[in-house]
Design a protein around this motif. Structure first.
Motif, mmCIF file in Angstrom:
data_model
loop_
_atom_site.group_PDB
_atom_site.id
_atom_site.type_symbol
_atom_site.label_atom_id
_atom_site.label_comp_id
_atom_site.label_asym_id
_atom_site.label_seq_id
_atom_site.Cartn_x
_atom_site.Cartn_y
_atom_site.Cartn_z
ATOM 1 N N ASP A 66 4.855 -4.476 0.264
ATOM 2 C CA ASP A 66 4.662 -4.280 -1.179
ATOM 3 C C ASP A 66 3.199 -4.163 -1.594
ATOM 4 O O ASP A 66 2.917 -3.921 -2.760
ATOM 5 C CB ASP A 66 5.322 -5.421 -1.963
ATOM 6 C CG ASP A 66 6.841 -5.399 -1.820
ATOM 7 O OD1 ASP A 66 7.404 -4.291 -1.688
ATOM 8 O OD2 ASP A 66 7.460 -6.473 -1.832
ATOM 9 N N ARG A 67 2.265 -4.335 -0.660
ATOM 10 C CA ARG A 67 0.840 -4.230 -0.994
ATOM 11 C C ARG A 67 0.381 -2.783 -0.866
ATOM 12 O O ARG A 67 0.731 -2.101 0.086
ATOM 13 C CB ARG A 67 0.012 -5.122 -0.080
ATOM 14 C CG ARG A 67 0.294 -6.595 -0.384
ATOM 15 C CD ARG A 67 -0.545 -7.526 0.418
ATOM 16 N NE ARG A 67 -1.950 -7.321 0.111
ATOM 17 C CZ ARG A 67 -2.935 -7.707 0.912
ATOM 18 N NH1 ARG A 67 -2.671 -8.305 2.049
ATOM 19 N NH2 ARG A 67 -4.179 -7.494 0.577
ATOM 20 N N PRO A 68 -0.420 -2.287 -1.810
ATOM 21 C CA PRO A 68 -0.917 -0.900 -1.737
ATOM 22 C C PRO A 68 -1.756 -0.671 -0.482
ATOM 23 O O PRO A 68 -2.431 -1.574 0.017
ATOM 24 C CB PRO A 68 -1.777 -0.762 -2.984
ATOM 25 C CG PRO A 68 -1.310 -1.831 -3.904
ATOM 26 C CD PRO A 68 -0.850 -2.962 -3.032
ATOM 27 N N TRP A 69 -1.719 0.567 -0.020
ATOM 28 C CA TRP A 69 -2.344 0.964 1.235
ATOM 29 C C TRP A 69 -2.997 2.320 1.002
ATOM 30 O O TRP A 69 -2.372 3.227 0.450
ATOM 31 C CB TRP A 69 -1.217 1.066 2.245
ATOM 32 C CG TRP A 69 -1.534 1.235 3.674
ATOM 33 C CD1 TRP A 69 -2.713 1.012 4.292
ATOM 34 C CD2 TRP A 69 -0.617 1.647 4.689
ATOM 35 N NE1 TRP A 69 -2.592 1.257 5.636
ATOM 36 C CE2 TRP A 69 -1.316 1.653 5.908
ATOM 37 C CE3 TRP A 69 0.719 2.014 4.695
ATOM 38 C CZ2 TRP A 69 -0.733 2.011 7.111
ATOM 39 C CZ3 TRP A 69 1.300 2.360 5.889
ATOM 40 C CH2 TRP A 69 0.598 2.358 7.090
ATOM 41 N N ARG A 70 -4.261 2.496 1.400
ATOM 42 C CA ARG A 70 -4.946 3.780 1.233
ATOM 43 C C ARG A 70 -4.466 4.746 2.301
ATOM 44 O O ARG A 70 -4.598 4.486 3.494
ATOM 45 C CB ARG A 70 -6.469 3.620 1.329
ATOM 46 C CG ARG A 70 -7.097 3.226 0.038
ATOM 47 C CD ARG A 70 -8.619 3.372 0.012
ATOM 48 N NE ARG A 70 -9.281 3.308 1.299
ATOM 49 C CZ ARG A 70 -10.092 2.332 1.688
ATOM 50 N NH1 ARG A 70 -10.335 1.322 0.885
ATOM 51 N NH2 ARG A 70 -10.673 2.363 2.868
ATOM 52 N N LEU A 71 -3.931 5.874 1.844
ATOM 53 C CA LEU A 71 -3.387 6.896 2.734
ATOM 54 C C LEU A 71 -4.002 8.246 2.387
ATOM 55 O O LEU A 71 -4.534 8.429 1.292
ATOM 56 C CB LEU A 71 -1.865 6.967 2.581
ATOM 57 C CG LEU A 71 -1.108 5.667 2.814
ATOM 58 C CD1 LEU A 71 0.297 5.770 2.259
ATOM 59 C CD2 LEU A 71 -1.080 5.334 4.290
ATOM 60 N N VAL A 72 -3.890 9.197 3.311
ATOM 61 C CA VAL A 72 -4.375 10.556 3.097
ATOM 62 C C VAL A 72 -3.261 11.516 3.503
ATOM 63 O O VAL A 72 -2.660 11.368 4.577
ATOM 64 C CB VAL A 72 -5.638 10.832 3.950
ATOM 65 C CG1 VAL A 72 -6.082 12.265 3.793
ATOM 66 C CG2 VAL A 72 -6.756 9.882 3.579
ATOM 67 N N CYS A 73 -2.986 12.511 2.645
ATOM 68 C CA CYS A 73 -1.953 13.502 2.941
ATOM 69 C C CYS A 73 -2.353 14.286 4.191
ATOM 70 O O CYS A 73 -3.490 14.739 4.309
ATOM 71 C CB CYS A 73 -1.768 14.445 1.758
ATOM 72 S SG CYS A 73 -0.568 15.767 2.088
ATOM 73 N N ARG A 74 -1.411 14.465 5.092
ATOM 74 C CA ARG A 74 -1.675 15.190 6.337
ATOM 75 C C ARG A 74 -1.788 16.694 6.095
ATOM 76 O O ARG A 74 -2.345 17.408 6.921
ATOM 77 C CB ARG A 74 -0.556 14.930 7.335
ATOM 78 C CG ARG A 74 -0.455 13.458 7.713
ATOM 79 C CD ARG A 74 0.699 13.190 8.611
ATOM 80 N NE ARG A 74 0.240 13.403 9.987
ATOM 81 C CZ ARG A 74 1.030 13.351 11.023
ATOM 82 N NH1 ARG A 74 2.307 13.119 10.877
ATOM 83 N NH2 ARG A 74 0.551 13.529 12.229
#
Length: 101
Positions: A66-74
């Motif tokens: 439930d904690r936000p996570w920094r992601l990047v679109c592939r």
């Protein structure tokens, strides 16, 4: 006592794993965590789910769904901050890469 071990894919590549207690015996002191409590197994699953949703992590997995996570679109490289729970619920980038099967 049965000394079988659960081995994750991460363990095969030099990662961590945990002991699984026998069905008929008590876990040894300090050992015997079930796979869902194994941090290495949780990390493998989180990475697999993020990549399946079309994202690569931009930081370490926070350890809680439930904690936000920094992601990047592939596909397009757009940054996103979303929880694993949101990804499981269908959160996607919206670019053509995310729309393709």
């Amino acid at each position: 006592m049965d000394d079988r071990r659960w081995v994750s894919l991460g363990m095969l590549f030099g990662g961590h794993s945990c002991d699984i207690p026998s069905l008929f015996g008590a876990p040894r002191s300090g050992k015997g965590l079930a796979p869902e409590w194994d941090p290495a197994a949780q990390l493998d699953e989180a990475l697999w789910e993020a990549q399946g949703a079309g994202f690569d992590p931009d930081e370490d997995y926070p350890g809680e769904p439930d904690r936000p996570w920094r992601l990047v679109c592939r596909g397009c490289g757009t940054p996103l901050r979303a929880s694993l729970t949101a990804l499981r619920g269908g959160t996607r980038c919206g670019c053509e890469f995310a729309a393709s099967p």
